[in-house]
Design a protein around this motif. Structure first.
Motif, mmCIF file in Angstrom:
data_model
loop_
_atom_site.group_PDB
_atom_site.id
_atom_site.type_symbol
_atom_site.label_atom_id
_atom_site.label_comp_id
_atom_site.label_asym_id
_atom_site.label_seq_id
_atom_site.Cartn_x
_atom_site.Cartn_y
_atom_site.Cartn_z
ATOM 1 N N UNK A 1 0.792 -1.306 0.052
ATOM 2 C CA UNK A 1 0.019 0.007 0.025
ATOM 3 C C UNK A 1 0.907 1.568 -0.066
ATOM 4 N N UNK A 2 2.310 1.338 0.023
ATOM 5 C CA UNK A 2 2.965 2.173 0.061
ATOM 6 C C UNK A 2 3.273 2.755 1.430
ATOM 7 N N UNK A 3 3.032 1.993 2.243
ATOM 8 C CA UNK A 3 3.583 2.563 3.734
ATOM 9 C C UNK A 3 4.734 1.960 4.194
ATOM 10 N N UNK A 4 5.551 2.898 4.896
ATOM 11 C CA UNK A 4 6.863 2.544 5.461
ATOM 12 C C UNK A 4 6.662 2.554 7.064
ATOM 13 N N UNK A 5 6.746 1.194 7.630
ATOM 14 C CA UNK A 5 6.736 1.086 9.054
ATOM 15 C C UNK A 5 7.955 0.889 9.706
ATOM 16 N N UNK A 6 8.252 1.708 10.724
ATOM 17 C CA UNK A 6 9.502 1.790 11.267
ATOM 18 C C UNK A 6 9.446 1.242 12.672
ATOM 19 N N UNK A 7 10.338 0.460 13.181
ATOM 20 C CA UNK A 7 10.368 -0.044 14.598
ATOM 21 C C UNK A 7 11.825 -0.247 14.908
ATOM 22 N N UNK A 8 12.262 1.070 15.371
ATOM 23 C CA UNK A 8 13.675 1.249 15.767
ATOM 24 C C UNK A 8 14.024 1.228 17.273
ATOM 25 N N UNK A 9 14.569 0.360 17.760
ATOM 26 C CA UNK A 9 15.089 0.333 19.167
ATOM 27 C C UNK A 9 16.021 1.462 19.433
ATOM 28 N N UNK A 10 15.875 2.236 20.408
ATOM 29 C CA UNK A 10 16.872 3.419 20.684
ATOM 30 C C UNK A 10 17.132 3.409 22.288
ATOM 31 N N UNK A 11 18.336 3.864 22.686
ATOM 32 C CA UNK A 11 18.765 4.060 23.843
ATOM 33 C C UNK A 11 18.272 5.489 24.596
ATOM 34 N N UNK A 12 17.368 6.148 23.798
ATOM 35 C CA UNK A 12 17.064 7.423 24.372
ATOM 36 C C UNK A 12 16.198 7.239 25.200
ATOM 37 N N UNK A 13 15.903 8.381 25.934
ATOM 38 C CA UNK A 13 14.990 8.778 27.068
ATOM 39 C C UNK A 13 13.614 8.968 26.673
ATOM 40 N N UNK A 14 12.614 8.424 27.249
ATOM 41 C CA UNK A 14 11.169 9.002 26.836
ATOM 42 C C UNK A 14 11.038 10.303 26.604
ATOM 43 N N UNK A 15 10.247 10.872 25.644
ATOM 44 C CA UNK A 15 10.049 12.179 25.301
ATOM 45 C C UNK A 15 10.110 12.354 23.788
ATOM 46 N N UNK A 16 9.856 13.675 23.419
ATOM 47 C CA UNK A 16 9.902 13.967 22.020
ATOM 48 C C UNK A 16 11.008 13.944 21.468
ATOM 49 N N UNK A 17 11.111 13.710 20.174
ATOM 50 C CA UNK A 17 12.423 13.524 19.298
ATOM 51 C C UNK A 17 12.306 14.322 18.123
ATOM 52 N N UNK A 18 12.953 14.963 17.214
ATOM 53 C CA UNK A 18 12.810 15.464 16.069
ATOM 54 C C UNK A 18 13.676 14.207 14.978
ATOM 55 N N UNK A 19 12.763 13.817 13.925
ATOM 56 C CA UNK A 19 13.378 12.720 13.280
ATOM 57 C C UNK A 19 13.407 13.477 11.824
ATOM 58 N N UNK A 20 14.435 13.042 11.311
ATOM 59 C CA UNK A 20 15.077 13.532 9.869
ATOM 60 C C UNK A 20 14.843 12.168 8.877
ATOM 61 N N UNK A 21 14.111 12.313 7.940
ATOM 62 C CA UNK A 21 13.988 10.861 7.238
ATOM 63 C C UNK A 21 14.577 11.144 5.710
ATOM 64 N N UNK A 22 15.558 10.298 5.358
ATOM 65 C CA UNK A 22 16.050 10.500 4.040
ATOM 66 C C UNK A 22 15.668 9.077 3.300
ATOM 67 N N UNK A 23 14.821 9.187 2.348
ATOM 68 C CA UNK A 23 14.584 7.860 1.571
ATOM 69 C C UNK A 23 15.259 7.565 0.287
ATOM 70 N N UNK A 24 15.943 6.898 0.179
ATOM 71 C CA UNK A 24 16.830 6.364 -0.950
ATOM 72 C C UNK A 24 16.427 4.929 -1.423
#
Length: 74
Positions: free
Chosen positions: A13-36
């Motif tokens: 359907x053209x959807x990109x699903x991301x499930x990325x584990x991080x070591x970041x503390x809970x809270x807001x983050x800015x995400x920059x996404x480059x699709x290649x």
């Protein structure tokens, strides 16, 4: 700031699903996404085919003389 790189798939359907584990503390983050795309789709539609315009311009006169005249105006 952390930089993460991964290769994943886009579903039918053209959807990109991301499930990325991080070591970041809970809270807001800015995400920059480059699709290649890894491999360009053979069904990829070109925006416009300019081949029908090739050869439509006919130049009257000497192109080099005109170029030098325009350049000398500066």
């Amino acid at each position: 700031m952390k930089i993460l790189q991964l290769t994943t798939n886009v579903d039918s359907l053209g959807y990109l699903h991301l499930d990325i584990p991080t070591e970041l503390d809970p809270g807001q983050v800015n995400i920059v996404l480059v699709i290649d795309p890894v491999v360009a789709s053979k069904d990829q539609k070109l925006n416009y085919d300019f081949s029908d315009l090739a050869g439509r311009l006919t130049w009257q006169g000497d192109a080099v003389v005109t170029q030098r005249t325009l350049r000398d105006e500066w």
